[in-house]
Design a protein around this motif. Structure first.
Motif, PDB file in Angstrom:
ATOM      1  N   THR A 116       0.841  -1.145  -0.052  1.00  0.00           N
ATOM      2  CA  THR A 116      -0.014   0.102   0.090  1.00  0.00           C
ATOM      3  C   THR A 116       0.843   1.101   0.021  1.00  0.00           C
ATOM      4  OG1 THR A 116      -0.213  -0.159   2.509  1.00  0.00           O
ATOM      5  CG2 THR A 116      -2.068  -1.125   1.223  1.00  0.00           C
ATOM      6  N   GLN A 117       2.166   1.329   0.616  1.00  0.00           N
ATOM      7  CA  GLN A 117       2.791   2.217   0.704  1.00  0.00           C
ATOM      8  C   GLN A 117       4.178   2.526  -0.132  1.00  0.00           C
ATOM      9  OE1 GLN A 117       1.446   4.558   3.029  1.00  0.00           O
ATOM     10  NE2 GLN A 117      -0.074   3.192   2.934  1.00  0.00           N
ATOM     11  N   ALA A 118       4.611   1.612  -0.963  1.00  0.00           N
ATOM     12  CA  ALA A 118       5.706   1.511  -1.636  1.00  0.00           C
ATOM     13  C   ALA A 118       5.407   1.839  -3.085  1.00  0.00           C
ATOM     14  CB  ALA A 118       6.448   0.298  -1.928  1.00  0.00           C
ATOM     15  N   PRO A 119       6.105   3.122  -3.594  1.00  0.00           N
ATOM     16  CA  PRO A 119       5.847   3.473  -4.946  1.00  0.00           C
ATOM     17  C   PRO A 119       6.123   2.601  -5.911  1.00  0.00           C
ATOM     18  CG  PRO A 119       7.781   4.573  -3.898  1.00  0.00           C
ATOM     19  CD  PRO A 119       7.311   3.520  -2.955  1.00  0.00           C
ATOM     20  N   PHE A 120       5.484   1.620  -6.204  1.00  0.00           N
ATOM     21  CA  PHE A 120       5.591   0.608  -7.611  1.00  0.00           C
ATOM     22  C   PHE A 120       4.258   0.838  -8.162  1.00  0.00           C
ATOM     23  CE2 PHE A 120       8.477  -1.531  -4.303  1.00  0.00           C
ATOM     24  CZ  PHE A 120       9.576  -1.530  -5.101  1.00  0.00           C
ATOM     25  N   TRP A 121       4.502   0.729  -9.468  1.00  0.00           N
ATOM     26  CA  TRP A 121       3.475   0.654 -10.426  1.00  0.00           C
ATOM     27  C   TRP A 121       3.381  -0.706 -11.199  1.00  0.00           C
ATOM     28  CZ3 TRP A 121       6.562   4.460  -9.502  1.00  0.00           C
ATOM     29  CH2 TRP A 121       6.051   5.837  -8.674  1.00  0.00           C
ATOM     30  N   LYS A 122       2.299  -1.293 -11.226  1.00  0.00           N
ATOM     31  CA  LYS A 122       2.186  -2.643 -11.831  1.00  0.00           C
ATOM     32  C   LYS A 122       1.197  -2.597 -13.071  1.00  0.00           C
ATOM     33  CE  LYS A 122       2.533  -4.906  -7.274  1.00  0.00           C
ATOM     34  NZ  LYS A 122       1.783  -5.977  -6.329  1.00  0.00           N
ATOM     35  N   LYS A 123       1.814  -3.202 -14.225  1.00  0.00           N
ATOM     36  CA  LYS A 123       0.917  -3.425 -15.256  1.00  0.00           C
ATOM     37  C   LYS A 123       1.012  -4.768 -15.771  1.00  0.00           C
ATOM     38  CE  LYS A 123       2.489  -1.373 -19.016  1.00  0.00           C
ATOM     39  NZ  LYS A 123       2.867  -0.445 -20.263  1.00  0.00           N
ATOM     40  N   GLU A 124      -0.365  -5.296 -15.671  1.00  0.00           N
ATOM     41  CA  GLU A 124      -0.409  -6.837 -16.349  1.00  0.00           C
ATOM     42  C   GLU A 124      -0.785  -6.839 -17.749  1.00  0.00           C
ATOM     43  OE1 GLU A 124      -1.920  -8.861 -11.934  1.00  0.00           O
ATOM     44  OE2 GLU A 124      -3.564  -8.352 -13.485  1.00  0.00           O
ATOM     45  N   SER A 125      -0.429  -7.928 -18.143  1.00  0.00           N
ATOM     46  CA  SER A 125      -0.727  -8.289 -19.458  1.00  0.00           C
ATOM     47  C   SER A 125      -1.421  -9.589 -19.667  1.00  0.00           C
ATOM     48  CB  SER A 125       0.548  -8.123 -20.447  1.00  0.00           C
ATOM     49  OG  SER A 125       1.062  -7.124 -20.521  1.00  0.00           O
ATOM     50  N   ASN A 126      -2.313 -10.017 -20.516  1.00  0.00           N
ATOM     51  CA  ASN A 126      -3.035 -10.863 -20.730  1.00  0.00           C
ATOM     52  C   ASN A 126      -2.477 -11.810 -21.941  1.00  0.00           C
ATOM     53  OD1 ASN A 126      -4.515  -9.959 -22.761  1.00  0.00           O
ATOM     54  ND2 ASN A 126      -6.072  -9.353 -21.400  1.00  0.00           N
ATOM     55  N   SER A 127      -3.210 -12.825 -22.188  1.00  0.00           N
ATOM     56  CA  SER A 127      -2.706 -13.786 -23.341  1.00  0.00           C
ATOM     57  C   SER A 127      -3.269 -13.127 -24.774  1.00  0.00           C
ATOM     58  CB  SER A 127      -3.238 -15.111 -23.238  1.00  0.00           C
ATOM     59  OG  SER A 127      -4.572 -14.970 -22.847  1.00  0.00           O
ATOM     60  N   GLN A 128      -4.201 -12.029 -24.614  1.00  0.00           N
ATOM     61  CA  GLN A 128      -4.706 -11.562 -25.887  1.00  0.00           C
ATOM     62  C   GLN A 128      -3.652 -10.311 -26.201  1.00  0.00           C
ATOM     63  OE1 GLN A 128      -7.114 -12.003 -23.228  1.00  0.00           O
ATOM     64  NE2 GLN A 128      -7.507 -14.168 -24.345  1.00  0.00           N
ATOM     65  N   GLY A 129      -2.932 -10.165 -25.272  1.00  0.00           N
ATOM     66  CA  GLY A 129      -1.672  -9.156 -25.737  1.00  0.00           C
ATOM     67  C   GLY A 129      -2.345  -7.573 -25.112  1.00  0.00           C
ATOM     68  N   GLU A 130      -3.296  -7.522 -24.408  1.00  0.00           N
ATOM     69  CA  GLU A 130      -3.837  -6.448 -23.803  1.00  0.00           C
ATOM     70  C   GLU A 130      -2.994  -5.976 -22.354  1.00  0.00           C
ATOM     71  OE1 GLU A 130      -8.606  -6.868 -25.077  1.00  0.00           O
ATOM     72  OE2 GLU A 130      -7.853  -7.972 -23.244  1.00  0.00           O
ATOM     73  N   SER A 131      -2.740  -4.787 -21.892  1.00  0.00           N
ATOM     74  CA  SER A 131      -2.078  -4.295 -20.923  1.00  0.00           C
ATOM     75  C   SER A 131      -2.920  -3.637 -20.191  1.00  0.00           C
ATOM     76  CB  SER A 131      -0.715  -3.801 -21.125  1.00  0.00           C
ATOM     77  OG  SER A 131      -0.056  -4.596 -21.650  1.00  0.00           O
ATOM     78  N   TYR A 132      -3.000  -3.653 -18.780  1.00  0.00           N
ATOM     79  CA  TYR A 132      -3.783  -2.622 -17.906  1.00  0.00           C
ATOM     80  C   TYR A 132      -2.929  -2.274 -16.671  1.00  0.00           C
ATOM     81  CZ  TYR A 132      -5.057  -7.507 -16.983  1.00  0.00           C
ATOM     82  OH  TYR A 132      -4.889  -8.600 -16.473  1.00  0.00           O
ATOM     83  N   TRP A 133      -3.129  -1.358 -16.054  1.00  0.00           N
ATOM     84  CA  TRP A 133      -2.653  -0.846 -14.772  1.00  0.00           C
ATOM     85  C   TRP A 133      -3.278  -1.618 -13.755  1.00  0.00           C
ATOM     86  CZ3 TRP A 133       2.173   0.688 -14.802  1.00  0.00           C
ATOM     87  CH2 TRP A 133       2.897   1.377 -16.046  1.00  0.00           C
ATOM     88  N   VAL A 134      -2.466  -2.032 -12.643  1.00  0.00           N
ATOM     89  CA  VAL A 134      -3.358  -2.647 -11.709  1.00  0.00           C
ATOM     90  C   VAL A 134      -3.459  -1.653 -10.513  1.00  0.00           C
ATOM     91  CG1 VAL A 134      -3.286  -4.460 -10.049  1.00  0.00           C
ATOM     92  CG2 VAL A 134      -2.220  -4.841 -12.163  1.00  0.00           C
TER      93      VAL A 134
END
Length: 150
Positions: A116-134
């Motif tokens: 909750t407090q650490a400054p990391f940004w996560k982006k997931e990708s799926n098998s269709q090649g789409e990416s989205y921020w978590v």
């Protein structure tokens, strides 16, 4: 020791280091891995971004807060960044204390604060090649609340 890195880490080497640097009754470790499913969606990879300098400072503060609560003899916190594949190791938290209860509590505290407090940004990708921020999860915030007495 705090490290933010792209390279993988060895669980055995990190555990051995904690044992060698301290004379304690307990070593507790946690290793987080890239999941194949997140919130019901298939995941094919995870990319973690951070702001160098700011991230390490935030991680140091989290460890410092844990040290104020528990008698931690040694602490290792490793967080990976960059593109990670399924089952890759993301994070390692290792705590060496005289007693298991404080080692478990300190490890859980650090993980709850990392989420909750650490400054990391996560982006997931799926098998269709789409990416989205978590987005942050409500369950992570709820887990953090127990440490502040809310």
């Amino acid at each position: 020791m705090i490290r933010v890195q792209t390279e993988d880490f060895s669980l055995q080497k990190e555990y051995d280091r904690l044992r060698q640097l301290s004379s304690v009754g307990a070593v507790v470790t946690f290793t987080g891995l890239v999941r194949d499913i997140n919130q019901g969606e298939q995941v094919s990879s995870l990319t973690l971004e951070h702001y160098p300098g700011m991230t390490e400072k935030a991680l140091s503060e989290i460890v410092s807060q844990a040290r104020q609560r528990w008698d931690i003899q040694q602490c290792t916190l490793i967080h990976r960044v960059g593109e990670l594949k399924l089952s890759d190791q993301i994070v390692f938290v290792g705590i060496a204390c005289m007693h298991r209860q404080e080692a478990f509590a300190a490890c859980e505290f650090i993980m709850d604060y990392l989420k909750t407090q650490a400054p990391f940004w996560k982006k997931e990708s799926n098998s269709q090649g789409e990416s989205y921020w978590v987005d942050a999860r409500e369950s992570d915030t709820t887990a953090l609340d127990k440490w502040s007495g809310k």
